[in-house]
Design a protein around this motif. Structure first.
Motif, PDB file in Angstrom:
ATOM      1  N   LYS A  84       0.830  -1.213   0.000  1.00  0.00           N
ATOM      2  CA  LYS A  84       0.000   0.000   0.000  1.00  0.00           C
ATOM      3  C   LYS A  84       0.858   1.253   0.000  1.00  0.00           C
ATOM      4  CE  LYS A  84      -4.251  -1.689   1.434  1.00  0.00           C
ATOM      5  NZ  LYS A  84      -5.103  -1.806   0.309  1.00  0.00           N
ATOM      6  N   GLN A  85       0.227   2.318  -0.457  1.00  0.00           N
ATOM      7  CA  GLN A  85       0.857   3.635  -0.458  1.00  0.00           C
ATOM      8  C   GLN A  85      -0.210   4.638  -0.049  1.00  0.00           C
ATOM      9  OE1 GLN A  85       3.440   4.382  -3.799  1.00  0.00           O
ATOM     10  NE2 GLN A  85       2.577   6.417  -4.035  1.00  0.00           N
ATOM     11  N   PHE A  86       0.101   5.484   0.925  1.00  0.00           N
ATOM     12  CA  PHE A  86      -0.852   6.463   1.436  1.00  0.00           C
ATOM     13  C   PHE A  86      -0.256   7.854   1.314  1.00  0.00           C
ATOM     14  CE2 PHE A  86      -1.065   2.580   3.968  1.00  0.00           C
ATOM     15  CZ  PHE A  86      -2.406   2.220   3.829  1.00  0.00           C
ATOM     16  N   ALA A  87      -0.982   8.762   0.673  1.00  0.00           N
ATOM     17  CA  ALA A  87      -0.566  10.164   0.676  1.00  0.00           C
ATOM     18  C   ALA A  87      -0.651  10.648   2.120  1.00  0.00           C
ATOM     19  CB  ALA A  87      -1.482  10.990  -0.218  1.00  0.00           C
ATOM     20  N   VAL A 109      -3.535  10.264   5.649  1.00  0.00           N
ATOM     21  CA  VAL A 109      -3.277   9.599   6.927  1.00  0.00           C
ATOM     22  C   VAL A 109      -3.740  10.544   8.035  1.00  0.00           C
ATOM     23  CG1 VAL A 109      -1.546   8.592   8.447  1.00  0.00           C
ATOM     24  CG2 VAL A 109      -1.328   8.321   5.970  1.00  0.00           C
ATOM     25  N   LEU A 110      -4.741  10.108   8.783  1.00  0.00           N
ATOM     26  CA  LEU A 110      -5.332  10.949   9.818  1.00  0.00           C
ATOM     27  C   LEU A 110      -4.559  10.875  11.123  1.00  0.00           C
ATOM     28  CD1 LEU A 110      -9.013   9.877   9.084  1.00  0.00           C
ATOM     29  CD2 LEU A 110      -7.768  11.839   8.144  1.00  0.00           C
ATOM     30  N   LEU A 112       0.767  -1.482  15.341  1.00  0.00           N
ATOM     31  CA  LEU A 112       0.786  -0.111  14.851  1.00  0.00           C
ATOM     32  C   LEU A 112      -0.452   0.071  13.987  1.00  0.00           C
ATOM     33  CD1 LEU A 112       2.656   2.495  14.583  1.00  0.00           C
ATOM     34  CD2 LEU A 112       3.180   1.589  12.334  1.00  0.00           C
ATOM     35  N   TYR A 113      -1.209   1.121  14.248  1.00  0.00           N
ATOM     36  CA  TYR A 113      -2.423   1.388  13.482  1.00  0.00           C
ATOM     37  C   TYR A 113      -2.235   2.641  12.641  1.00  0.00           C
ATOM     38  CZ  TYR A 113      -4.663  -1.888  16.688  1.00  0.00           C
ATOM     39  OH  TYR A 113      -4.991  -3.000  17.411  1.00  0.00           O
ATOM     40  N   LEU A 114      -2.504   2.526  11.354  1.00  0.00           N
ATOM     41  CA  LEU A 114      -2.562   3.677  10.456  1.00  0.00           C
ATOM     42  C   LEU A 114      -4.033   4.008  10.253  1.00  0.00           C
ATOM     43  CD1 LEU A 114      -0.055   3.056   7.519  1.00  0.00           C
ATOM     44  CD2 LEU A 114       0.200   4.602   9.441  1.00  0.00           C
ATOM     45  N   GLY A 119      -9.576   3.744   5.573  1.00  0.00           N
ATOM     46  CA  GLY A 119      -9.837   2.735   6.589  1.00  0.00           C
ATOM     47  C   GLY A 119      -8.690   2.633   7.567  1.00  0.00           C
ATOM     48  N   LEU A 120      -8.782   1.644   8.432  1.00  0.00           N
ATOM     49  CA  LEU A 120      -7.775   1.406   9.458  1.00  0.00           C
ATOM     50  C   LEU A 120      -6.899   0.234   9.020  1.00  0.00           C
ATOM     51  CD1 LEU A 120      -6.805   2.060  12.379  1.00  0.00           C
ATOM     52  CD2 LEU A 120      -8.406   0.301  13.149  1.00  0.00           C
ATOM     53  N   PHE A 121      -5.585   0.420   9.059  1.00  0.00           N
ATOM     54  CA  PHE A 121      -4.634  -0.612   8.654  1.00  0.00           C
ATOM     55  C   PHE A 121      -3.749  -0.921   9.849  1.00  0.00           C
ATOM     56  CE2 PHE A 121      -6.044   1.551   4.925  1.00  0.00           C
ATOM     57  CZ  PHE A 121      -6.227   0.536   3.996  1.00  0.00           C
TER      58      PHE A 121
END
Length: 98
Positions: A42-45, A49-50, A64-66, A71-73
């Protein structure tokens, strides 16, 4: 693109071989860049990311939660992610001031 921080995480692979269950532990890396967080899949801008949080457990592992707008990863860790989270928070603060 310059790497700012990285954090190793564990991916457990389970499969059957010759009527036996095999558990294989693979190590992957989460990379923090100036404008994104990137994993092997995955790649998140950074704007998506909140938050990032960490929950330790009584075992040697933690999660670790992103928290993202997708969604939540969750990522299983066996090392302390304090530096990774600190760098993310610093980057996010400077990113929001732009």
């Amino acid at each position: 693109m310059t790497e700012i921080s990285k954090q190793t995480y564990i991916v457990m692979e389970r499969y059957i071989e010759k009527n036996r269950q095999i558990n294989k532990e693979n190590r992957e890396v989460i990379y923090l860049y100036e404008n994104m967080i990137k994993t092997v899949n995955k790649q998140f801008a950074l704007t998506n990311v909140l938050d990032i949080s960490y929950k330790s457990s009584s075992t040697n592992f933690g999660v670790l939660y992103l928290h993202t707008n997708q969604g939540l990863f969750s990522y299983q860790l066996d090392s302390d992610p304090t530096d990774f989270i600190k760098k993310y928070n610093e980057l996010k603060r400077s990113f929001s001031k732009r």
